[in-house]
Scaffold this motif. Structure first.
Motif, PDB file in Angstrom:
ATOM      1  N   SER A 181       0.812  -1.212   0.000  1.00 49.58           N
ATOM      2  CA  SER A 181       0.000   0.000   0.000  1.00 49.58           C
ATOM      3  C   SER A 181       0.848   1.266   0.000  1.00 49.58           C
ATOM      4  N   THR A 182       1.879   1.279   0.862  1.00 55.54           N
ATOM      5  CA  THR A 182       2.713   2.474   0.991  1.00 55.54           C
ATOM      6  C   THR A 182       3.444   2.793  -0.304  1.00 55.54           C
ATOM      7  N   GLY A 183       3.872   1.754  -1.002  1.00 55.29           N
ATOM      8  CA  GLY A 183       4.631   1.987  -2.227  1.00 55.29           C
ATOM      9  C   GLY A 183       3.789   1.992  -3.488  1.00 55.29           C
ATOM     10  N   ALA A 184       2.478   1.941  -3.326  1.00 50.37           N
ATOM     11  CA  ALA A 184       1.604   1.852  -4.491  1.00 50.37           C
ATOM     12  C   ALA A 184       1.704   3.087  -5.375  1.00 50.37           C
ATOM     13  N   LYS A 232      -1.760   6.299 -15.357  1.00 52.34           N
ATOM     14  CA  LYS A 232      -1.206   5.248 -16.207  1.00 52.34           C
ATOM     15  C   LYS A 232      -1.038   3.944 -15.441  1.00 52.34           C
ATOM     16  N   SER A 233      -0.549   4.042 -14.194  1.00 53.42           N
ATOM     17  CA  SER A 233      -0.352   2.831 -13.383  1.00 53.42           C
ATOM     18  C   SER A 233      -1.677   2.168 -13.062  1.00 53.42           C
ATOM     19  N   CYS A 258      -5.019  10.841  -0.653  1.00 52.01           N
ATOM     20  CA  CYS A 258      -4.695  10.919   0.779  1.00 52.01           C
ATOM     21  C   CYS A 258      -4.514   9.537   1.384  1.00 52.01           C
ATOM     22  N   GLY A 259      -3.825   8.656   0.654  1.00 57.56           N
ATOM     23  CA  GLY A 259      -3.511   7.354   1.228  1.00 57.56           C
ATOM     24  C   GLY A 259      -4.278   6.193   0.652  1.00 57.56           C
ATOM     25  N   ALA A 260      -5.233   6.446  -0.235  1.00 54.33           N
ATOM     26  CA  ALA A 260      -6.002   5.339  -0.811  1.00 54.33           C
ATOM     27  C   ALA A 260      -5.151   4.607  -1.844  1.00 54.33           C
ATOM     28  N   SER A 261      -4.952   3.303  -1.651  1.00 47.48           N
ATOM     29  CA  SER A 261      -4.162   2.516  -2.601  1.00 47.48           C
ATOM     30  C   SER A 261      -5.005   2.094  -3.803  1.00 47.48           C
ATOM     31  N   ALA A 262      -6.339   2.278  -3.705  1.00 49.27           N
ATOM     32  CA  ALA A 262      -7.245   2.001  -4.829  1.00 49.27           C
ATOM     33  C   ALA A 262      -8.117   3.238  -5.063  1.00 49.27           C
ATOM     34  N   PRO A 263      -7.536   4.337  -5.551  1.00 48.47           N
ATOM     35  CA  PRO A 263      -8.322   5.561  -5.752  1.00 48.47           C
ATOM     36  C   PRO A 263      -9.322   5.454  -6.889  1.00 48.47           C
TER      37      PRO A 263
END
Length: 774
Positions: A46-49, A54-55, A138-143
């Motif tokens: 999650s932290t490095g997502a 594009k990603s 703000c921290g969401a790994s699945a925005p």
């Protein structure tokens, strides 16, 4: 469903997830004064997502059911407010002892606007859980996929030390539902406390809108060359939310953000620390996936990271000030079709819009922008934004009735009212007052009159809002409304006493026309003195204190219901002769030796252009044919008295205004009141006032004394069938309006003569006290 059984059942069937929860029990934590740091290698995912567009396009969404591991269970959940369907999942990369993800079952972008109610429902259904939300930046790994998270445990410093924090209330709906500012935590935050789901949603919408406006303005100020948002570029205000139950109340702590990741995240070498703050980090639990970051983290570094991502105290104070502004909802117009223009950027349905618009009422809802809606809320994205409504009717049921295009500030709401679209304007009370003063009279009068009017318009408005709350909360509110709306027919009663007040506005606080206070947006705000008068009296109201029945030493203070009229013509009236039978000590009858003026220049300063079409505002005459009165009774009240033979004043108020009038006909008699009902019954629209003497005139002429000579004047053609002899009534009247409270023309003369605004108020409102509420 028992949530622990669901959790244990999932781990029993999913070895990989079970192993990570076993590893979580072994992770290291350290307290950093009021914060805490956790070394959690599993959170590197999650932290490095990478969350750039594009990603996100390259990777399959791990929250969509088609892409989840086969071993992952789901439990369906439904948002009771809008029918959206969610799923409860065990999070396979935990931070908390029981960690869940709650995604929407449709692939929609992460956005809390319109979905906050689900947080309240989750905490109600699972009161042991802490529910949290990470904004898309703000921290969401699945925005790209809307979801909430939830978990158990007492590791959050924010919750652990909650009792010691001081909260300053900045806005309250009542004692149980409010927004407060949290200022003694590591970063500024706002706290919503609520026991009611609907009020909780309303409070969040208010806070969200303030963040939307002020963060947009802040961005524009910091980058002057950045244009305001355009369609499809509107982004959610940066924020994290942490919510939990505290007894019957729900607590939601909202952390406004100004940065996604701190500079140290992108640094190189020893300066780099891989910390990407989400909701739990903002709540004091700093997550570090690397051991070296965990070991090097200090209280100073942790607080610096959070402060770099959060808003600063200056912007937090601006948000608090915006929240503390009292607001009012004003009903503008209703129609099958509404044509309007957005003069600047507004947000609606997650996009920014501006320019010409059309909304049409259909059988299925409001049709706008190729879609059907139950309601629409257009929030301005700049303090300079405004909207223009076409064909607004002013002077409803009055002789100056007309339509015009009007421009307004604030929020535009479109909602369904029976089979029409109702336009509602929501804005701050102080902005509203600038328009009211300019709409009720010409804005060119003296500053002292403008100040006096600002105070009484503010007092009246806040008193009406309070009264509306009391009526809506009363168990007998429905009976009260029925009583006010009833009008006995002749066969039921020989007397009908009716007064008109403001309880009939269920969908908004006040209307925009003379029924309440004239409000015509910024269309007539042309004089900077108006803004100066409102600013100089900000928060000032007139109050009246009565002894408290339970504690004699503590008086009961209420905001005065400060009525006012155009011209009293020498003496003001008392409240009970125009409305309900309750005497108000601050609305007594007082002499007004000022308003009998012929000063044309002064009158132009007070009366708007269409008001100047009524030159005989103090003393006037009206001649009414008896057949016309009979016709009005039939069409307006379905009453047939035959031929009208007499008008007999039965009761007058202290000023001389009639509040009970007997109408006599060949088929019977009927007594009518109060003053407005009399004025409406004896006119196509309204008589100027009910202060008049009655003189009967027979046959086809009337005699008038003009300059010492008796002259005759032809009467109007009779209405309906005549009988040879004709009868009419000459009304010799005084004043314009009900005459209660401040006399606008009299107060204008006082202001022009140098009388200060507080002295003007003391003259017309005896026993009232000037106080500053905010």
């Amino acid at each position: 469903m028992e949530i622990r059984d669901f959790f244990n059942g999932q781990l029993a069937k999913w070895p990989e997830a079970r192993q990570r929860y076993e590893d979580l029990a072994k992770v290291q934590t350290r307290d950093l004064q009021s914060l805490r740091v956790q070394w959690n290698p599993a959170r590197m995912v999650s932290t490095g997502a990478k969350i750039d567009a594009k990603s996100l396009e390259k990777r399959p969404c791990f929250l969509c059911s088609a892409n989840r591991p086969q071993a992952q269970f789901s439990e369906p959940l439904e948002d009771a407010t809008n029918g959206d369907r969610y799923e409860l999942l065990v999070n396979p990369f935990p931070i908390l002892p029981m960690h869940f993800t709650v995604p929407l079952n449709a692939h929609e972008p992460q956005r809390i606007d319109g979905h906050y109610a689900m947080i309240h429902q989750l905490t109600a259904k699972f009161p042991d859980l802490t529910v949290f939300y990470n904004g898309p930046r703000c921290g969401a790994s699945a925005p790209d996929h809307l979801h909430l998270q939830a978990g158990t445990g007492d590791s959050l410093p924010l919750r652990q030390h909650w009792a010691r924090f001081q909260l300053k209330t900045v806005f309250a709906l009542n004692d149980d539902d409010s927004i407060a500012m949290l200022s003694d935590f590591a970063v500024p935050a706002f706290v919503i406390r609520s026991k009611n789901a609907e009020n909780d949603r309303r409070l969040f919408e208010k806070l969200y809108h303030c963040l939307e406006i002020l963060q947009t303005i802040n961005t524009q100020h910091s980058t002057p060359n950045t244009p305001h948002p355009t369609p499809n570029t509107l982004k959610e205000p940066m924020q994290n939310i942490v919510s939990w139950r505290e007894g019957e109340a729900m607590i939601s702590v909202v952390f406004p953000r100004q940065k996604h990741r701190p500079d140290c995240y992108f640094a190189e070498g020893d300066d780099q620390m891989l910390v990407s703050p989400g909701a739990l980090d903002m709540a004091g639990l700093i997550i570090t996936p690397r051991q070296q970051d965990f070991e090097r983290m200090t209280a100073t570094k942790a607080e610096k990271i959070l402060r770099e991502c959060a808003i600063d105290e200056v912007l937090a104070q601006k948000i608090a000030e915006k929240l503390s502004e009292k607001t009012v909802t004003v009903g503008i117009v209703s129609a099958q079709e509404i044509k309007f223009s957005l003069n600047g950027a507004y947000s609606v349905d997650e996009i920014a819009v501006e320019g010409a618009q059309v909304a049409t009422m259909t059988e299925k809802g409001i049709f706008w922008n190729e879609r059907l809606h139950k309601k629409l809320i257009f929030n301005p994205l700049s303090e300079k934004s405004s909207f223009t409504i076409e064909d607004v009717t002013i002077g409803v049921d009055f002789h100056w009735n007309r339509k015009e295009n009007q421009t307004f500030r604030g929020t535009l709401r479109l909602t369904i009212d029976d089979d029409k679209i109702l336009v509602i304007n929501e804005l701050s009370v102080e902005q509203y007052l600038e328009s009211v003063i300019s709409s009720e009279m010409s804005a060119t009068s003296s500053l002292e009159l403008l100040k006096a009017h600002a105070v009484i318009s503010r007092s009246w408005l806040l008193a009406q809002i309070e009264k509306k709350k009391e009526v809506s909360e009363s168990e007998n509110s429905e009976k009260i409304a029925q009583k006010l709306d009833s009008f006995p027919q002749l066969g039921e009663s020989k007397e009908a006493i009716r007064w008109y007040d403001r309880e009939d506005h269920a969908l908004f606080d006040v209307c925009a026309d003379d029924h309440c206070q004239r409000y015509q947006g910024i269309t007539r705000i042309t004089n900077p003195l108006v803004a100066e008068a409102v600013k100089a009296t900000r928060g000032q109201v007139l109050t009246y204190s009565t002894p408290n029945t339970t504690q004699e030493s503590t008086p009961n203070t209420q905001i005065c219901d400060t009525r006012f009229s155009k011209c009293c013509c020498g003496r003001t009236e008392e409240f009970q002769y125009c409305w309900e039978n309750v005497a108000k000590p601050y609305l007594t009858s007082v002499e007004c030796p000022y308003c009998h003026t012929q000063d044309a220049a002064l009158i132009r300063q007070v009366l708007n252009d269409y008001d100047q079409e009524t030159p005989d505002f103090c003393e006037w005459t009206e001649t009414i044919d008896s057949e016309q009165i009979a016709a009005w009774l039939r069409t307006k009240h379905n009453i047939d008295l035959g031929k009208i033979t007499d008008l007999i004043p039965l009761e007058r108020g202290k000023s001389g205004r009639i509040w009970k009038l007997k109408i006599v006909g060949t088929k019977g008699s009927f007594t009518i009141g109060k003053e407005l009902e009399i004025r409406r019954t004896l006119s196509d629209t309204h008589l100027k006032s009910s202060w008049f003497e009655v003189e009967k005139l027979e046959n086809d002429v009337k005699k008038l004394e003009k300059k010492g000579k008796t002259v005759t004047q032809k009467l109007p053609s009779p209405v309906g069938e005549g009988s040879g002899e004709r009868l009419s009534f000459l009304l010799k009247g005084k004043g314009w309006g009900h005459g209660v409270g401040l006399c606008q023309i009299g107060a204008a003369v006082m202001g022009e003569n140098g009388t200060k605004y507080d002295e003007i108020l003391k003259h017309y409102y005896k026993n009232a006290e000037l106080k500053t509420l905010y």
